[in-house]
Design an enzyme around this catalytic site. Structure first.
Site, mmCIF file in Angstrom:
data_model
loop_
_atom_site.group_PDB
_atom_site.id
_atom_site.type_symbol
_atom_site.label_atom_id
_atom_site.label_comp_id
_atom_site.label_asym_id
_atom_site.label_seq_id
_atom_site.Cartn_x
_atom_site.Cartn_y
_atom_site.Cartn_z
ATOM 1 C CE LYS A 84 -4.079 -2.167 0.720
ATOM 2 N NZ LYS A 84 -3.734 -3.570 0.935
HETATM 3 C C1 LIG Z 1 -4.469 -4.708 0.574
HETATM 4 C C2 LIG Z 1 -3.689 -5.952 0.542
HETATM 5 C C3 LIG Z 1 -3.955 -6.961 -0.393
HETATM 6 C C4 LIG Z 1 -5.111 -6.876 -1.365
HETATM 7 O O1 LIG Z 1 -5.037 -5.763 -2.199
HETATM 8 P P1 LIG Z 1 -6.189 -5.465 -3.267
HETATM 9 O O2 LIG Z 1 -6.378 -3.995 -3.275
HETATM 10 O O3 LIG Z 1 -7.357 -6.192 -2.809
HETATM 11 O O4 LIG Z 1 -5.678 -5.950 -4.554
HETATM 12 C C5 LIG Z 1 -3.132 -8.065 -0.422
HETATM 13 N N1 LIG Z 1 -2.121 -8.208 0.451
HETATM 14 C C6 LIG Z 1 -1.844 -7.279 1.381
HETATM 15 C C7 LIG Z 1 -0.726 -7.508 2.325
HETATM 16 C C8 LIG Z 1 -2.604 -6.114 1.450
HETATM 17 O O5 LIG Z 1 -2.330 -5.182 2.365
#
Ligand SMILES: *Cc1c(COP(=O)(O)O)cnc(C)c1O
Length: 464
Positions: A112
């Site tokens: 993120k």
């Molecule tokens: C947010 C997140 C995901 C999923 O991301 P999407 O936006 O659903 O594609 C996968 N793994 C981790 C560690 C995350 O923080």
């Protein structure tokens, strides 16, 4: 370039307005009116370039008519200087044609950060010019909140409220949010699931009076700038493995389909992607949608990969819009009905288009743990449970051996130490331990999963 809503009833707006707005006023999501494209020669030139330069080229393709090239370049350079690996998103080989794309070298150890660090600089640039203070409300399944708080804390033109489902995120995830002492940050433990948090957030956007009163903005993956930022690493990874001459496949651990849709964006921009495996945990709405053609909400189950404990994949609406050949009226009808009934039958033609790029795979809890164990035994690598979902799905995929398969490694194993230790017997070392998260006091409030209560809280925080 103009941005249109997937539901076709909101007026087209520019890139920066679309970014600040988050959700469109008709309840749809913004997408560009047309997809910018790179030629194969332009893509080939990305090979060996610094990550920030590729990011600037991709962002420029979407925002270049609103932001000068030097401003874009500076934002990207600054954003990716916060990462501790010089490659920003390095590849690591796991098997003959299997690779991990490590997206967790940012400040909060999850992918993120890649988008959020850039987004915070975009907001700063635009809002300081407009002399405007916005309120960001963000719903988090664990990692978005930490990344958003880290990126936006202490910034003058933004206040941020992070809603997380109480007891459903890891302690490390929670502490990345709740230990921020800055006055512009508020954290709320909502007594419900992530889907409850996301429903409350959607309610906030649909309440015009509230939206204007607090000058609301959103940084969930409905925000198109995040998708743009996430498209970048598909380019850097693919060119490192021989694209555009050689197509590359990706296994993407996903819940809200942010990374899943970012792959589509890279593909539409000209990157040859052989296949995208949308890998889910037992919350498998996406995997079922691609397999059965029926997008049907189920009950949310708590898993070892909590950031994907989601049964409403917001970004799926963007793919649906593309797959029904950009019919906004149909997309609006389908997703308004889905909100009521929890059920959407994908028209056969649209499903066939989706399946040209996507395959779904859902991974059970036992397989996730076994994959962490087997990966550690076979390669010495510790992987987090989200990454393990992607690796398990990759092992299952029957792809041509000549096609490199890249698994997005979305979190550092130290973010989920209990699950990693249980599977491997090894406690992962937190590379950011020096930040002293464990010792800092936490600050958060508890609220029921009720939209009106949360709105009143946000108003009080924003003092409006
Ligand atoms: C947010 C997140 C995901 C999923 O991301 P999407 O936006 O659903 O594609 C996968 N793994 C981790 C560690 C995350 O923080």
């Amino acid at each position: 370039m103009k941005y249109v809503s997937t539901r076709g009833e909101a007026p087209p707006i520019g890139f920066l307005d679309a970014v600040l707005a988050g959700l469109a006023p008709d309840g749809g999501l913004y997408v560009p009116e047309t997809w910018p494209e790179f030629t194969p020669e332009q893509i080939a030139e990305f090979a060996g370039k610094p990550y920030a330069e590729v990011a600037a080229a991709v962002l420029g393709a979407f925002a270049g008519d609103e932001l000068p090239a030097d401003v874009i370049a500076e934002m990207c350079t600054e954003a990716y200087a916060t990462f501790t690996h010089d490659a920003v998103a390095p590849l690591k080989q796991l098997g003959p044609s299997l690779f991990l794309l490590e997206l967790f070298h940012g400040p909060t150890l999850a992918f993120k950060d890649v988008a959020m660090q850039l987004l915070a600089r975009l907001y700063d640039h635009v809002l300081s010019r407009q002399n405007r203070v916005m309120t960001i409300v963000c719903a988090t399944s664990g990692d978005t909140g930490g990344a958003a708080v880290e990126a936006f804390r202490g910034r003058a033109n933004v206040r941020i409220v992070a809603l997380f489902p109480e007891g459903r995120i890891s302690e490390v995830q929670r502490r990345f949010m709740t230990t921020a002492a800055d006055a512009n940050v508020a954290c709320v433990a909502v007594q419900g699931t992530f889907d409850d948090c996301q429903a409350i957030l959607k309610g906030c956007f649909q309440d015009d009076q509230f939206r204007h009163a607090v000058d609301l903005s959103g940084v969930n993956s409905i925000n198109f700038a995040r998708i743009v930022a996430q498209a970048v690493y598909y380019f850097t990874a693919a060119v490192a493995l021989g694209a555009p001459a050689r197509p590359v496949a990706f296994a993407v651990p996903t819940g809200n389909f942010g990374d899943g849709f970012a792959a589509y964006v890279a593909h539409r921009m000209g990157l040859p992607i052989a296949r995208v495996i949308a890998a889910t945990n037992s919350n498998d709405i996406l995997a079922r949608a691609f397999e059965d053609g029926r997008y049907a909400r189920g009950a949310v189950a708590a898993t070892q990969s909590p950031a994907m404990d989601i049964q409403v994949a917001s970004n799926f609406e963007r793919l649906y819009f593309e797959a029904v050949r950009r019919d906004g009226r149909e997309t609006g009808r389908a997703f308004r009905a889905f909100a009521e009934t929890g059920l959407l039958d994908i028209p056969p033609g649209a499903l066939a288009l989706m399946r040209e790029l996507y395959t779904g795979a859902s991974v059970r809890e036992g397989d996730t743990a076994k994959t962490m164990t087997a990966t550690h035994n076979g390669t010495g690598e510790l992987i987090d449970p989200h990454t393990a979902v992607g690796v398990a799905a990759a092992h299952r995929a029957r792809l041509d051996a000549q096609t490199p398969l890249v698994v997005l490694s979305t979190a550092h194993p130290a973010k989920f130490p209990d699950a990693v230790r249980a599977a491997t017997g090894v406690t992962p070392i937190n590379p950011r331990e020096g930040q002293g998260l464990a010792g800092k006091p936490e600050k958060f409030d508890r609220l029921p999963a009720d939209a009106e209560t949360v709105k009143a809280y946000v108003r009080a925080f924003a003092k409006v």
